[in-house]
Design an enzyme around this catalytic site. Structure first.
Site, PDB file in Angstrom:
ATOM      1  N   SER A  61       0.811  -1.429   0.026  1.00  0.00           N
ATOM      2  CA  SER A  61       0.240   0.362  -0.320  1.00  0.00           C
ATOM      3  C   SER A  61       0.754   1.405   0.142  1.00  0.00           C
ATOM      4  CB  SER A  61      -1.192   0.118   1.154  1.00  0.00           C
ATOM      5  OG  SER A  61      -1.566   1.081   1.133  1.00  0.00           O
ATOM      6  N   ASP A 111     -10.478  -4.412  -4.022  1.00  0.00           N
ATOM      7  CA  ASP A 111      -9.800  -3.402  -2.969  1.00  0.00           C
ATOM      8  C   ASP A 111     -10.695  -2.451  -3.525  1.00  0.00           C
ATOM      9  OD1 ASP A 111      -8.333  -1.598  -2.034  1.00  0.00           O
ATOM     10  OD2 ASP A 111      -6.330  -2.577  -2.755  1.00  0.00           O
ATOM     11  N   HIS A 129      -7.852  -5.545  -0.360  1.00  0.00           N
ATOM     12  CA  HIS A 129      -7.091  -4.868   0.108  1.00  0.00           C
ATOM     13  C   HIS A 129      -5.452  -4.869   0.983  1.00  0.00           C
ATOM     14  CE1 HIS A 129      -4.520  -0.857  -0.057  1.00  0.00           C
ATOM     15  NE2 HIS A 129      -4.033  -1.319   1.478  1.00  0.00           N
TER      16      HIS A 129
END
Length: 260
Positions: free
Chosen positions: A104, A205, A235
């Site tokens: 991320s 996600d 995610h």
């Protein structure tokens, strides 16, 4: 150095104490760069550490300032600070040509660190990148999608407490974070890494849409890039099958590394 008590390194001026965990081994060091408000003991980092223990590979993980076991006030932190943290830990402990694994926000930090290392310390530029739902330029995208109440709070008090799907506590989003993020935007021009890149992206996600991963790929024209889309992945990509896929990607990247 062990799995329960972190080491610390002092970074910046005034100095910040950055917590890290190191596992020795053979071959290139695998470096974990976690996500926004995550920490180095989260599921994916822990499972990669278990893989490193099984295979005898060196593994390095860290907590950015105001994350996990690194002290600090979150509202005072910026992308510049977290990048400086990552570069200091990589410079001190990762050795030559590490493999960076960024999740991320950590995917953005990994790409920013790669650019800095290629420019300033080419011997430590990564030999491979594995990026999980890379949230490149996420501060600007956060601002673009922020509700009016959030923008008003930032304009007035300088911080908005954003509700989180991953924590009972809201995330403090500061004007400082948004403004500093604009110094590090990468999309809109080619991104050079000088090494192979493998991106893992869940298609379910809600935070980093899979189309964003495609956009990142489009900005990596000169490098060897693989993209794995996980049709039912979210995610976090922390289910057993997701962990297996991540470990396989890291293992393959290490196996192809010239220092393997």
């Amino acid at each position: 150095m062990n799995d329960t008590s972190p080491d610390y390194i002092e970074v910046g001026a005034p100095a910040r104490r950055i917590a890290l965990l190191r596992r020795p081994g053979r071959g290139p060091t695998v470096v974990w760069l976690g996500g926004f408000r995550s920490d180095m003991r989260a599921t994916k980092a822990t499972e990669l550490d278990r893989w490193a223990a099984r295979t005898g590979r060196p593994f390095l993980r860290m907590d950015y300032s105001a994350h996990g076991e690194s002290p600090g006030r979150f509202e005072d932190c910026t992308v510049s600070i977290w990048l400086e943290d990552a570069l200091a830990v990589i410079g001190a402990f990762a050795g030559e040509r590490p493999v960076l694994v960024g999740s991320s926000m950590g995917g953005w930090i990994a790409l920013l660190a790669t650019a800095a290392l290629m420019r300033e310390r080419p011997a430590q530029a990564p030999g491979g990148l594995v990026l999980i739902a890379p949230a490149v330029d996420f501060t600007e995208r956060m601002w673009a999608s922020m509700p009016d109440e959030g923008k008003r709070a930032i304009a007035g008090a300088g911080v908005w407490y954003r509700p989180s799907a991953y924590s009972d506590e809201p995330y403090p989003i500061s004007r400082k974070l948004i403004d500093d993020g604009r110094k590090h935007l990468m999309l809109g021009r080619p991104i050079s890494t000088g090494c192979p890149v493998h991106i893992l992206q869940g298609m379910q996600d809600p935070d980093v849409p899979w189309a964003h991963a495609m956009e990142v790929v489009e900005h990596l024209p000169g490098d060897s890039v693989s993209l794995t889309l996980v049709k039912d992945g979210d995610h976090r990509l922390s289910r057993p099958q997701d962990i297996e896929r991540l470990v396989g990607a890291v293992e393959a990247m290490v196996a192809e590394h010239p220092r393997a």
